[in-house]
Design an enzyme around this catalytic site. Structure first.
Site, PDB file in Angstrom:
ATOM      1  N   ASP A 205     -50.038  18.236  15.248  1.00 29.79           N
ATOM      2  CA  ASP A 205     -50.389  17.578  16.504  1.00 29.79           C
ATOM      3  C   ASP A 205     -49.244  16.674  16.957  1.00 29.79           C
ATOM      4  O   ASP A 205     -49.257  16.149  18.062  1.00 29.79           O
ATOM      5  CB  ASP A 205     -51.640  16.718  16.323  1.00 29.79           C
ATOM      6  CG  ASP A 205     -51.364  15.538  15.410  1.00 29.79           C
ATOM      7  OD1 ASP A 205     -51.071  14.450  15.928  1.00 29.79           O
ATOM      8  OD2 ASP A 205     -51.426  15.704  14.175  1.00 29.79           O
TER       9      ASP A 205
ATOM     10  N   LYS B  96     -46.055  10.484   8.335  1.00 26.80           N
ATOM     11  CA  LYS B  96     -46.052  11.893   7.956  1.00 26.80           C
ATOM     12  C   LYS B  96     -44.741  12.381   7.347  1.00 26.80           C
ATOM     13  O   LYS B  96     -44.728  13.306   6.523  1.00 26.80           O
ATOM     14  CB  LYS B  96     -46.385  12.745   9.181  1.00 26.80           C
ATOM     15  CG  LYS B  96     -47.862  12.794   9.542  1.00 26.80           C
ATOM     16  CD  LYS B  96     -48.623  13.735   8.640  1.00 26.80           C
ATOM     17  CE  LYS B  96     -50.011  14.014   9.157  1.00 26.80           C
ATOM     18  NZ  LYS B  96     -50.726  15.006   8.342  1.00 26.80           N
TER      19      LYS B  96
END
Length: 409
Positions: free
Chosen positions: A123, A76
């Site tokens: 998350d 990410k």
């Protein structure tokens, strides 16, 4: 459909377009050059699982292992770092092909831009990447997490210097909270979910993700995959990799399949509807694949997916658990891949359909056979170590247990 497996073809746009143009090979080269300018940059490995491929009846099986990315155990950071870099570059008047870590950390940059705060919802993996980038560039970050997020992931984000907290909201609600706080406090929102009026940063995030696809093409060389399987949350990763690979391979483009958990399959539902509208999944979305527990597709990602991809599959949670066990317990001399719940679902799907006679119908639909060369992206390592061990060591979330309802979610 059978035993929780669903597949649909992805509808193509009625009018010809080129929405994937921002994921061109030239853009990809600029993005990877930017990432390579970071002192912490190292190319992540591409695991060539020769023995597993042979066991599954495939010509090849490759897994891009993102657990090594910038020491953060997940891919990410590629999107967060590039989008933050581009936002700062715009303010500084730096061109895309001239953007470097050195320029962004120059003392003059701080004088010109002052103190910045970047805000996001996550998350875990995306927030950690945003926090890491903000710290690396001498700035601040605030991170909101949905309910059910792992404490380990929260602590990892805080360790990067962010102000972070777990909310009582689902992911999409946490995104709206982050956006609201950004508007009120003048913070810069860094989110891969796009909506009307918020498209530039999500597009930069997708371009950032393309680095791992670009690396994979270089590592594969002349060995062109016939099939690529990509997991999807909002669809930004899937769109980014699909666009870059489609542009890179041209007439040799592989068959691309999107994979999602049953309880958060917004891309599958959007594809299945065939009405050119985005379809949402609501509620808690209590899948073990926390990184994919997103109910609202990114319009930009979806547009690229409709242009580049062939199939969307919705599958049970145990498929991801199966992938974690297969990759973590390799065949023969194959390298081991430590893959988390969201990282392993694609390899889990391939292993499952190639070994279960009752899923031959799905294997045939996906056009997998002895001539297939498969490429998957393990997007995270054991970012929740307790749950990783519970699954890989203790056998939690097995196919038998889910079928009989004997495991707790």
């Amino acid at each position: 459909m059978k035993d929780g497996f669903y597949i649909t073809d992805i509808p193509k746009a009625k009018e010809s377009s080129d929405v994937k143009a921002f994921l061109s090979v030239d853009h990809g080269k600029n993005v990877i050059d930017y990432h390579r300018s970071f002192p912490a940059y190292q190319e992540t490995p591409l695991a060539d699982l020769k023995e597993l491929a042979k066991k599954l009846g495939l010509a090849g099986m490759y897994v891009k292992d993102e657990s090594y990315r910038f020491g953060l155990n997940a891919f990410k950071v590629l999107g967060g770092s590039y989008s933050i870099g581009q936002w700062m570059a715009q303010k500084l008047g730096i061109k895309e092909n001239e953007l470097t870590y050195e320029k962004l950390t120059d003392p003059e940059t701080k004088k010109k831009l002052g103190d910045l705060t970047f805000v996001t919802a996550t998350d875990g993996n995306h927030g950690r990447g945003v926090a890491w980038t903000a710290r690396e560039l001498g700035q601040k970050s605030v991170v909101y997490m949905p309910k059910g997020s792992a404490e380990e992931r929260l602590n990892n984000i805080r360790a990067e210097g962010a102000e972070a907290s777990i909310t009582d909201m689902n992911y999409d609600e946490a995104v709206r909270l982050a956006n609201k706080m950004g508007d009120e406090k003048g913070w810069i929102m860094v989110q891969d979910t796009a909506w009307e009026g918020y498209e530039e940063i999500p597009r930069w995030i997708m371009q950032g993700y393309a680095t791992m696809a670009f690396e994979a093409t270089e590592q594969l060389g002349d060995d062109v995959p016939t099939h690529v399987f990509l997991q999807a949350g909002v669809g930004s990763l899937a769109g980014a990799v699909s666009g870059l690979l489609t542009n890179y391979y041209g007439d040799q483009k592989p068959i691309i399949t999107i994979v999602e958990p049953n309880k958060a399959d917004c891309i599958y539902k959007t594809a299945e509807a065939k009405d050119n509208k985005l379809h949402f999944v609501t509620g808690d979305m209590d899948t073990i694949m926390a990184g994919l527990a997103c109910g609202e597709p990114n319009q930009i990602g979806w547009d690229v997916i409709t242009e580049c991809d062939e199939y969307a599959v919705s599958c049970p949670d145990w498929v991801a658990a199966e992938g974690m066990r297969v990759l973590g317990n390799t065949v023969g001399t194959d390298p081991k891949v430590i893959s988390g719940e969201s990282g392993a679902v694609t390899a889990g799907l391939v292993a499952t359909v190639m070994t279960r006679p009752d899923l031959k119908w799905l294997k045939d639909e996906l056009k997998l056979d002895k001539n297939s060369k498969v490429l998957c992206f393990s997007t995270e390592g054991d970012t929740d170590r307790q749950n990783y061990r519970r699954i890989v060591w203790d056998g939690y979330c097995s196919s038998d247990a889910q079928a009989t309802g004997t495991y707790e979610k």
